[in-house]
Write an enzyme that holds these catalytic residues in place. Sequence first.
Site, PDB file in Angstrom:
ATOM      1  N   LYS A 200      -0.923  -3.844  -7.082  1.00 22.37           N
ATOM      2  CA  LYS A 200      -1.839  -3.554  -6.743  1.00 22.37           C
ATOM      3  C   LYS A 200      -3.390  -2.941  -7.465  1.00 22.37           C
ATOM      4  O   LYS A 200      -2.839  -2.017  -8.262  1.00 22.37           O
ATOM      5  CB  LYS A 200      -1.887  -1.803  -6.416  1.00 22.37           C
ATOM      6  N   GLY A 253      -3.810   4.173 -15.221  1.00 23.62           N
ATOM      7  CA  GLY A 253      -5.256   5.496 -15.141  1.00 23.62           C
ATOM      8  C   GLY A 253      -5.343   6.256 -15.661  1.00 23.62           C
ATOM      9  O   GLY A 253      -4.936   6.672 -16.451  1.00 23.62           O
ATOM     10  N   SER A 254      -6.055   7.531 -14.332  1.00 25.86           N
ATOM     11  CA  SER A 254      -6.012   8.329 -14.892  1.00 25.86           C
ATOM     12  C   SER A 254      -4.963   9.365 -15.135  1.00 25.86           C
ATOM     13  O   SER A 254      -4.237   9.002 -14.358  1.00 25.86           O
ATOM     14  CB  SER A 254      -7.218   9.385 -14.003  1.00 25.86           C
ATOM     15  N   THR A 255      -5.219  10.284 -16.241  1.00 26.31           N
ATOM     16  CA  THR A 255      -4.508  11.398 -15.869  1.00 26.31           C
ATOM     17  C   THR A 255      -3.810  12.152 -14.442  1.00 26.31           C
ATOM     18  O   THR A 255      -2.604  12.714 -13.862  1.00 26.31           O
ATOM     19  CB  THR A 255      -4.597  12.169 -16.929  1.00 26.31           C
ATOM     20  N   GLU A 276       1.283   5.577 -17.686  1.00 29.80           N
ATOM     21  CA  GLU A 276      -0.262   4.671 -18.798  1.00 29.80           C
ATOM     22  C   GLU A 276      -1.420   5.376 -18.744  1.00 29.80           C
ATOM     23  O   GLU A 276      -2.245   5.190 -17.975  1.00 29.80           O
ATOM     24  CB  GLU A 276      -0.698   3.196 -19.419  1.00 29.80           C
ATOM     25  N   CYS A 311      -9.387   2.935 -22.623  1.00 29.42           N
ATOM     26  CA  CYS A 311      -8.570   4.727 -22.581  1.00 29.42           C
ATOM     27  C   CYS A 311      -8.574   4.949 -23.888  1.00 29.42           C
ATOM     28  O   CYS A 311      -8.505   5.567 -24.346  1.00 29.42           O
ATOM     29  CB  CYS A 311      -7.398   3.995 -21.981  1.00 29.42           C
ATOM     30  N   GLU A 410     -12.065  13.533 -20.601  1.00 32.57           N
ATOM     31  CA  GLU A 410     -12.644  11.724 -21.338  1.00 32.57           C
ATOM     32  C   GLU A 410     -13.608  11.156 -20.049  1.00 32.57           C
ATOM     33  O   GLU A 410     -13.631  10.985 -18.419  1.00 32.57           O
ATOM     34  CB  GLU A 410     -10.746  11.032 -20.257  1.00 32.57           C
TER      35      GLU A 410
END
Length: 509
Positions: A200, A253-255, A276, A311, A410
Amino acid sequence: MTAFSSPSAQARIWRDRADALVAEQRLDGRAWIDGQRVAAQGGATFDCVSPIDGRVLGQIARGQAADVDAAVQVARRTFEAGVWSRQAPVARKKVLQRWAELMVQHKDELALLETLDMGKPIQYSLSVDVPLAVRCIAWYAEAIDKVYDEVAPTGPDALAMIQREAVGVVGAIVPWNYPMLMAAWKLGPALATGNSVVIKPSEKSSLTAMRMAELAHKAGLPAGVLNVVPGYGHEAGEALALHMDVDALGFTGSTRVGRKMLTYAAESNLKRVFNELGGKSAFVVFDDVGSVQRAAKAVAGSLFFNQGESCNAPSRLVVHEAVADAVLEEVLAMAPHHQPADPLDPSTVMGALVDAGQLRTVLGYIDQGKAQGARCVAGGEQVLAETGGYYVQPTVFDGVRNDMTIAQEEIFGPVLSVIRFQDEAEAIQIANGTPYGLQASVWSQGLDRAHRVARAIRAGTVHVNQYDEDDMTVPFGGFKQSGNGRDKSLHALDKYTELKTTWIRINPA
Ligand code: NAD
């Protein structure tokens, strides 16, 4: 038609190609399932908006749980049938190599889709995104028929073979900042090891994933082995992560969303999750830096690259007070070279932020930096608003404390925080002083210091006297809340394979 006042001749060529794609409705946003393009089962779509000028390029299929389920069923069927999973590694290698070659043949088209969809400069889509994605697919193709399994050092009465087996159906969920490359980092090792995959892409940049899958099919990848379901995270993404028949999930993606992946796995079938995630990387410059210019060029070049939407962007410049003014002066001298401009102009080095939401987020962080007492010494403003696109100046904050929001969170935009330190212990404390641990850089001419500090920093990669130089041979991933997975290198094969032991007793004659 152009949103930019005086495009160069080169920019006009790319713009004409883009206009032709849109006018002739050649931007296909449908899903790719079982070797063909399909609309979402409910027929729903959403706008594909270009951040370059805000124009609607076309429609993207809005995949839902039913579409994900159809894709997973096809993936399972092909996996069990063995049309790919039971091919010899050398046969899989040939298909993947052909795929990489086809991507090279279509490099202009892929680069244009990436730039239109996501706003990065066309020169980097051409020179970075496409070649690195190709290199990744080709690297795993080349590697896969050279990886041996193991025989355990048992006693003479046994033969214990430890073999890697494909996990089965892999779900991959990827972000928008390097759409093709992040997809390749999942697809290369997952397909090389014989899995079937449902991927996706981000709703903000879906186009290249479907096109890559079409090219893979053309290269000989059997129908149903690679499926792409575009859609929103909370719809298609959640359905994939919760699916009971997905064996492993590769997430980039994001944490914040990575945390959800672990919950989805716990709530469903305990699928293996490899995250990741985000970063807040420290670029640590000591007073024995050697070349101030080189360090400044590296931090500015890496942070402002991809509009700061990386990132591993070195978003914290942690600098010894003895050289801080000199380094900052050099960084400020470079900032003007990174001004945003038309992403379709091949001379542009900074493009558009991915969408209006990201623009608001970045401007919001800039406001917070000012409100918390940091000094904005460069940039800080939205520009080129008249184009309809989303552009922010390269921005530098001095006088940042590590507990400020702009040093902790971030931003994912072209915003550099300069934090000064007095001694090595403080530098290490600052470098490690965020929830993240993706990358870092240490600048010192002292061999002992460089090694000491590199060891003390808790990050997946620590660069010494450089930044961003790496290749497919080394793993990419983070410590702490930057995640647990590793993309690239042979280590990535571990994510997509199970270890099986076959223990055979050897009876005496
Ligand atoms: P994001 O977490 O918002 O979205 C990533 C993907 O997850 C998208 O495809 C999105 O649709 C999907 N998603 C969102 N919510 C979901 C949900 N509830 N369930 C399932 N899927 C969901 O991240 P983003 O904004 O697309 O990308 C930027 C982030 O990615 C940054 O934090 C960046 O640091 C990180 N990143 C990490 C690496 C790495 O290798 N460590 C590489 C690139 C980007």
